[in-house]
Design a protein around this motif. Structure first.
Motif, PDB file in Angstrom:
ATOM      1  N   LYS A 254       0.813  -1.214   0.000  1.00  0.00           N
ATOM      2  CA  LYS A 254       0.000   0.000   0.000  1.00  0.00           C
ATOM      3  C   LYS A 254       0.856   1.278   0.000  1.00  0.00           C
ATOM      4  CE  LYS A 254      -4.280  -1.843   1.927  1.00  0.00           C
ATOM      5  NZ  LYS A 254      -5.098  -1.518   0.735  1.00  0.00           N
ATOM      6  N   THR A 255       2.123   1.143   0.321  1.00  0.00           N
ATOM      7  CA  THR A 255       3.029   2.296   0.263  1.00  0.00           C
ATOM      8  C   THR A 255       3.888   2.261  -0.991  1.00  0.00           C
ATOM      9  OG1 THR A 255       3.139   2.425   2.669  1.00  0.00           O
ATOM     10  CG2 THR A 255       4.905   3.503   1.441  1.00  0.00           C
ATOM     11  N   VAL A 256       4.416   1.069  -1.296  1.00  0.00           N
ATOM     12  CA  VAL A 256       5.387   0.934  -2.378  1.00  0.00           C
ATOM     13  C   VAL A 256       4.742   1.032  -3.757  1.00  0.00           C
ATOM     14  CG1 VAL A 256       7.041  -0.640  -3.440  1.00  0.00           C
ATOM     15  CG2 VAL A 256       6.966  -0.406  -0.958  1.00  0.00           C
ATOM     16  N   LEU A 257       3.610   0.354  -3.956  1.00  0.00           N
ATOM     17  CA  LEU A 257       3.020   0.283  -5.291  1.00  0.00           C
ATOM     18  C   LEU A 257       2.571   1.640  -5.835  1.00  0.00           C
ATOM     19  CD1 LEU A 257       1.055  -3.091  -5.006  1.00  0.00           C
ATOM     20  CD2 LEU A 257       3.271  -2.668  -6.068  1.00  0.00           C
ATOM     21  N   PRO A 258       1.901   2.495  -5.040  1.00  0.00           N
ATOM     22  CA  PRO A 258       1.547   3.817  -5.590  1.00  0.00           C
ATOM     23  C   PRO A 258       2.765   4.630  -6.022  1.00  0.00           C
ATOM     24  CG  PRO A 258       0.239   3.371  -3.632  1.00  0.00           C
ATOM     25  CD  PRO A 258       1.274   2.292  -3.719  1.00  0.00           C
ATOM     26  N   LYS A 259       3.837   4.562  -5.222  1.00  0.00           N
ATOM     27  CA  LYS A 259       5.054   5.292  -5.592  1.00  0.00           C
ATOM     28  C   LYS A 259       5.615   4.775  -6.910  1.00  0.00           C
ATOM     29  CE  LYS A 259       6.548   6.550  -0.903  1.00  0.00           C
ATOM     30  NZ  LYS A 259       7.611   6.394   0.120  1.00  0.00           N
ATOM     31  N   ALA A 260       5.597   3.453  -7.076  1.00  0.00           N
ATOM     32  CA  ALA A 260       6.127   2.870  -8.310  1.00  0.00           C
ATOM     33  C   ALA A 260       5.281   3.273  -9.515  1.00  0.00           C
ATOM     34  CB  ALA A 260       6.176   1.350  -8.185  1.00  0.00           C
ATOM     35  N   ILE A 261       3.961   3.261  -9.350  1.00  0.00           N
ATOM     36  CA  ILE A 261       3.058   3.599 -10.454  1.00  0.00           C
ATOM     37  C   ILE A 261       3.189   5.068 -10.840  1.00  0.00           C
ATOM     38  CG2 ILE A 261       0.607   3.874 -11.038  1.00  0.00           C
ATOM     39  CD1 ILE A 261       0.140   1.243  -9.476  1.00  0.00           C
ATOM     40  N   ASN A 262       3.377   5.927  -9.855  1.00  0.00           N
ATOM     41  CA  ASN A 262       3.474   7.367 -10.144  1.00  0.00           C
ATOM     42  C   ASN A 262       4.767   7.754 -10.848  1.00  0.00           C
ATOM     43  OD1 ASN A 262       0.983   8.325  -9.312  1.00  0.00           O
ATOM     44  ND2 ASN A 262       1.612   8.540  -7.183  1.00  0.00           N
TER      45      ASN A 262
END
Length: 499
Positions: A254-262
């Motif tokens: 929930k922290t890592v994936l949004p950063k990667a997608i952005n």
């Protein structure tokens, strides 16, 4: 798997080796959360840099000229819409095998079945494509001293072995593969920038940004030719969605994936648009030929032979990286299908290290078909499989967008909890992306070289429809073929939110 599916599967089949627990948990699916933030970020970055850019761009430049830059920019925007749609779904419920899980929940069991098996096929075909490219790159040094098919076999066996050790090793391999690709492209951009400003190398006297329009114009072969390259452009972006498959094995999804997608917009801006602007400014687009990496060709035109050899090594790692990702994802997709009674039960088995041994082994065996293709048609092997990889890979994107549209509708009505990572502009951006993908498929039908994939698609569809109804007839009461909604899981999420 959803919590409902796990419980129903366990009750009806007495466990059958299935690990119980909520689908939102990597441990609940039996996997180990061995992928950290550093590895997820590089997997996300590296997923957008592969053979489609390093090898396929040569053919695309030959067809479209400098207008290919615009094609990559527009397609990149569409990819961002797709990834944000996926991000919204992942934050709603992060699961391994996410595409088929979401299709199963929001569109029905049939679409989950089709998506899971098609995404598996996509990575098998992509694996064949990548080992083919890797084998071609090796000929740069060995000049046919070792046959192309032998390299394809060696690479397939090595990557298969690496994927049987641990998910941490997969993550570490992808980290360094991606690091090599990223460093090389940034280095190449800086070298081209130096040539344009300082004027060193053989290309120093002729390098100019005017090459982008003075060699027949920005659209030298017409807008129609640019549209015809969209299949190659979209193929270059395939695998960017792999970050979704890693959700079940991420330490803090929930922290890592949004950063990667952005990071998607700047990745595309730098690695595709920026790199092509630099290359086509230093070397006129007329100098590039299909089947030759534009990066290697550019360094040779600059008179930097050592640089060409280094870039050839980089594009080799790019191909191996993509094949490595294929080995990783195929085993997990087969296990997800098996957990939902939509595939053989033996695919559910995990090793002590939490690895889907049987699924990975079967997938690697199918990838060995690439060795035979390289033996029979070494010159055309890459072109034969790239089109089918594109159409099967785009199916996953279509499912992501369709599921996000359905999910947003349900969430807005209060039937499901809202995602913490809402896609901006949705559902309009999702509909735009779907229309764009539809246009690409039409262009593939017009292109005689890509048309073969559209002939193969109905055959694959017929196989899946037949298999689905055969399985359903054998076990019609199974949760995998039920239209029951994931009400329990949604209710639990709502309760947790209120608490």
């Amino acid at each position: 798997m959803t919590s409902v599916q796990v419980e129903e599967h366990h009750d009806e089949h007495g466990g059958n080796g299935v690990v119980q627990g909520a689908g939102s948990s990597g441990e609940g699916e039996g996997y180990q959360r061995g992928l950290g933030a550093r590895q997820i970020q590089m997997i996300a970055i590296g997923g957008a840099i592969g053979t489609g850019l390093f090898l396929g761009a040569g053919k695309a430049i030959h067809k479209a000229g400098p207008s290919l830059i615009l094609a990559y920019a527009i397609a990149g925007l569409v990819i961002f819409f797709i990834m944000r749609a996926l991000g919204e779904l992942l934050m709603y419920r992060p699961v391994s095998g996410s595409f088929s899980e979401y299709a199963r929940e929001f569109l029905g069991p049939f679409f989950g079945f089709v998506t899971g098996w098609t995404y598996w096929l996509f990575w098998v075909v992509t694996g064949i494509t990548e080992v083919t490219a890797a084998a071609q790159y090796m000929q740069y040094w060995t000049h046919d001293a070792i046959p192309q098919w032998a390299y394809a076999l060696i690479f397939t066996v090595i990557l298969y072995g690496a994927n049987l050790i641990s998910v941490k090793l997969f993550g570490e391999l992808e980290f360094w593969f991606s690091m090599v690709k990223v460093t090389a492209i940034i280095g190449m951009i800086l070298i081209c920038l130096g040539i344009l400003t300082i004027g060193f190398s053989d290309a120093g006297d002729t390098a100019s940004v005017t090459h982008l329009w003075d060699q027949g114009g920005f659209f030298p072969n017409g807008i129609g030719s640019t549209l015809m390259t969209l299949q190659i452009v979209m193929f270059a972006f395939l695998a960017v969605e792999l970050v979704g498959v890693t959700a079940g094995e991420s330490k803090d999804p929930k922290t890592v994936l949004p950063k990667a997608i952005n990071t998607v917009p700047w990745r595309i801006a730098v690695f595709y648009v920026g790199a092509l602007i630099m290359i086509l400014s230093v070397v006129p687009w007329t100098s590039f030929q299909p089947g030759v990496s534009p990066f290697v060709a550019a360094f040779e035109k600059m008179g930097l032979g050592v640089g060409a050899a280094i870039v050839n090594f980089v594009v080799l790692t790019a191909a191996l990286s993509s094949c490595n990702s294929g080995m990783y994802s195929t085993g997990r997709m087969l296990r997800d299908l098996a957990l939902n009674n939509q595939g053989p039960a033996f695919f559910t088995k995990l090793t002590k290290n939490g690895l889907p041994l049987v699924g990975t082994t079967v997938s690697a065996a199918f990838m060995l078909v690439g060795v035979w293709i390289n033996y029979q048609w070494p010159g055309e092997a890459f072109n034969y499989v790239v089109s089918f990889a594109t159409i099967s890979g785009m199916w996953a994107w279509i499912m992501i967008l369709a599921c996000q549209i359905r999910y947003r509708r349900k969430a807005d009505r209060g039937e499901l909890p809202q995602s913490t990572f809402r896609a901006p502009g949705a559902p309009y951006t999702s509909w735009f992306a779907l229309l764009f993908i539809g246009m690409v498929i039409v262009m593939m039908g017009v292109d005689k070289d890509a048309r073969i994939s559209l002939y193969a698609a109905p055959v694959w569809a017929a196989i899946l429809v037949t298999a689905y109804y055969v399985l359903k007839a054998r076990n019609p009461q199974a949760a995998a073929f039920s239209k029951r909604k994931n009400v329990a899981a949604a209710s639990e999420d709502k309760t947790a939110d209120k608490a």
